[in-house]
Design an enzyme around this catalytic site. Structure first.
Site, short mmCIF file in Angstrom:
data_model
loop_
_atom_site.label_atom_id
_atom_site.label_comp_id
_atom_site.label_asym_id
_atom_site.label_seq_id
_atom_site.Cartn_x
_atom_site.Cartn_y
_atom_site.Cartn_z
N TYR A 129 -8.62 13.39 -1.95
CA TYR A 129 -8.61 12.53 -3.12
C TYR A 129 -9.52 13.05 -4.24
CZ TYR A 129 -6.12 8.97 -0.44
OH TYR A 129 -5.19 8.28 0.29
N GLY A 172 0.37 14.57 -12.46
CA GLY A 172 -0.99 15.12 -12.52
C GLY A 172 -1.17 16.19 -11.47
N GLU A 231 2.34 -1.17 -2.45
CA GLU A 231 2.59 -1.41 -1.02
C GLU A 231 2.47 -2.90 -0.66
OE1 GLU A 231 1.64 1.50 2.32
OE2 GLU A 231 -0.10 0.16 2.32
N VAL A 259 4.60 12.03 -2.15
CA VAL A 259 4.66 13.49 -2.14
C VAL A 259 3.61 14.10 -1.21
CG1 VAL A 259 3.05 13.95 -4.09
CG2 VAL A 259 4.99 15.49 -3.67
N1 UDP Z 1 1.06 9.89 -7.32
C1 UDP Z 1 1.07 10.97 -8.18
N2 UDP Z 1 -0.01 11.19 -9.00
C2 UDP Z 1 -1.11 10.39 -8.96
C3 UDP Z 1 -1.13 9.31 -8.06
C4 UDP Z 1 -0.04 9.08 -7.24
O1 UDP Z 1 2.04 11.72 -8.24
O2 UDP Z 1 -2.06 10.64 -9.71
C5 UDP Z 1 2.25 9.61 -6.50
C6 UDP Z 1 2.43 10.61 -5.37
O3 UDP Z 1 3.80 10.73 -5.06
C7 UDP Z 1 1.69 9.92 -4.24
C8 UDP Z 1 2.07 8.47 -4.48
O4 UDP Z 1 2.12 8.33 -5.90
O5 UDP Z 1 2.07 10.42 -2.97
C9 UDP Z 1 1.13 7.42 -3.89
O6 UDP Z 1 -0.21 7.75 -4.13
P1 UDP Z 1 -1.16 8.26 -2.92
O7 UDP Z 1 -0.35 9.12 -2.02
O8 UDP Z 1 -2.39 8.85 -3.50
O9 UDP Z 1 -1.50 6.88 -2.20
P2 UDP Z 1 -1.91 6.67 -0.66
O10 UDP Z 1 -0.84 7.29 0.18
O11 UDP Z 1 -3.22 7.32 -0.44
O12 UDP Z 1 -1.96 5.17 -0.53
#
Ligand code: UDP
Ligand code: MN
Length: 297
Positions: free
Chosen positions: A292, A68, A248, A157
């Site tokens: 976000y 996305g 996690e 990412v």
């Molecule tokens: N991710 C993605 N698209 C999304 C949601 C998550 O590619 O719509 C992948 C992306 O690599 C991201 C990871 O899943 O870094 C974990 O999600 P996020 O970093 O939002 O979680 P947080 O670090 O805030 O817990």
């Protein structure tokens, strides 16, 4: 704090860290109760690790998901910074999992480095995108990725490299201390507490709180890790529940049951929004600003 207690479990020697200079960082914990090193800046010699990796002609996999809007927002900076800092001088294969392989930005890669874009389905909820990484990684580790890589690191990412992230991080099973939580008492850590969940830990369980934005290890160890987490997520889903911090939470349960053989200090995945701390000498990865509203549905 700085001395290493007698190991209660024999750990496989990884040969990447050489002799850890515990004395160099007396103010921080450099060894777990089960004898695994916690590497901080100054406790290892990066050249020993580099030589060992070259001698063994290793290939190191780096997996990242960009699904996305995370693709436009984060992927290019992640890859460009990885070319500068991740396993420089080693054989590297990037696996970019995305719903739009054709939109992966072109990044000039150094010698011995290649990138494979792998199509994945786009889940509707961001939590599902995050959790779907476990079964997808499991499948990849059982296939081409597992065949071409010796060690694999699995990263979020939404971060970028700011310092050398080399073979000193390699070991059979590697966990990242979470920058927010590494100083918190155990009972306060945000583990899943609902006993119905496969990820549940009681108040007397848990060693550290690990960050799912960085984990790694040998292909065999990661096959086990991803199978455990994918199965736990599936069990919870069938029961109509979801762990507090999604993949996690399951990762933390796995590391409670299967102790990591190396821990990375919070320097390896630091967040600038946290007030600067004296023990953070050299951040290697920084969280990108979390926007976000722009990237999540
Ligand atoms: N991710 C993605 N698209 C999304 C949601 C998550 O590619 O719509 C992948 C992306 O690599 C991201 C990871 O899943 O870094 C974990 O999600 P996020 O970093 O939002 O979680 P947080 O670090 O805030 O817990
Ligand atoms: Mn993230």
């Amino acid at each position: 704090m700085g001395t290493c207690p007698t190991a209660i479990m024999p750990l496989p020697r990884d040969n990447f860290t050489g002799v850890l200079h515990h004395w160099a960082r007396p103010e921080v914990l450099t060894c777990t109760s089960w004898g695994a090193p916690i590497i901080w800046d100054g406790t290892f010699d990066p050249h020993i690790a580099q030589q060992e990796a070259r001698r063994r002609n290793l290939t190191i996999g780096l997996t990242v998901f960009a699904v996305g809007r995370y693709l436009e927002k984060y992927l290019e900076h992640f890859l460009v910074s990885a070319e500068q800092h991740f396993m420089v001088g080693q054989n590297v294969v990037y696996y970019v999992f995305t719903d739009r392989p054709e939109a992966v930005p072109y990044v000039a890669l150094g010698q011995g480095r290649l990138l494979r874009a792998k199509p994945v389905q786009r889940e509707r909820r961001w939590q599902d995108v995050s959790m779907a990484r476990m079964p997808t990684l499991h499948e990849a580790l059982g296939g081409q990725l597992g065949q071409e890589a010796d060690f694999v690191f699995c990263l979020d990412v939404d971060q970028y490299f700011t310092g050398n992230f080399g073979p000193e991080v390699l070991a059979d099973l590697v966990a990242q201390l979470h920058a927010w939580h590494y100083r918190w008492p155990r009972w306060l850590l945000p583990y899943e507490r609902d006993k119905r969940s496969a990820a549940a830990l009681s108040l007397s369980e848990g060693d550290f709180y690990y960050h799912a934005a960085v984990f790694g290890g040998s292909v065999a160890a990661l096959l086990k890790l991803t199978a455990h987490c994918a199965t736990g997520q599936q069990l919870d889903h069938k029961r109509g529940i979801e762990a507090l911090w999604h993949d996690e939470s399951h990762l933390n349960k796995f590391f409670w049951l299967n102790k990591p053989t190396k821990l990375l200090s919070p320097e390896f995945c630091w967040a600038e929004e946290i007030i600067w701390r004296r023990e953070i000498h050299h951040p290697r990865l920084l969280w990108a600003p979390k926007e976000y509203t722009l990237v999540r549905n």
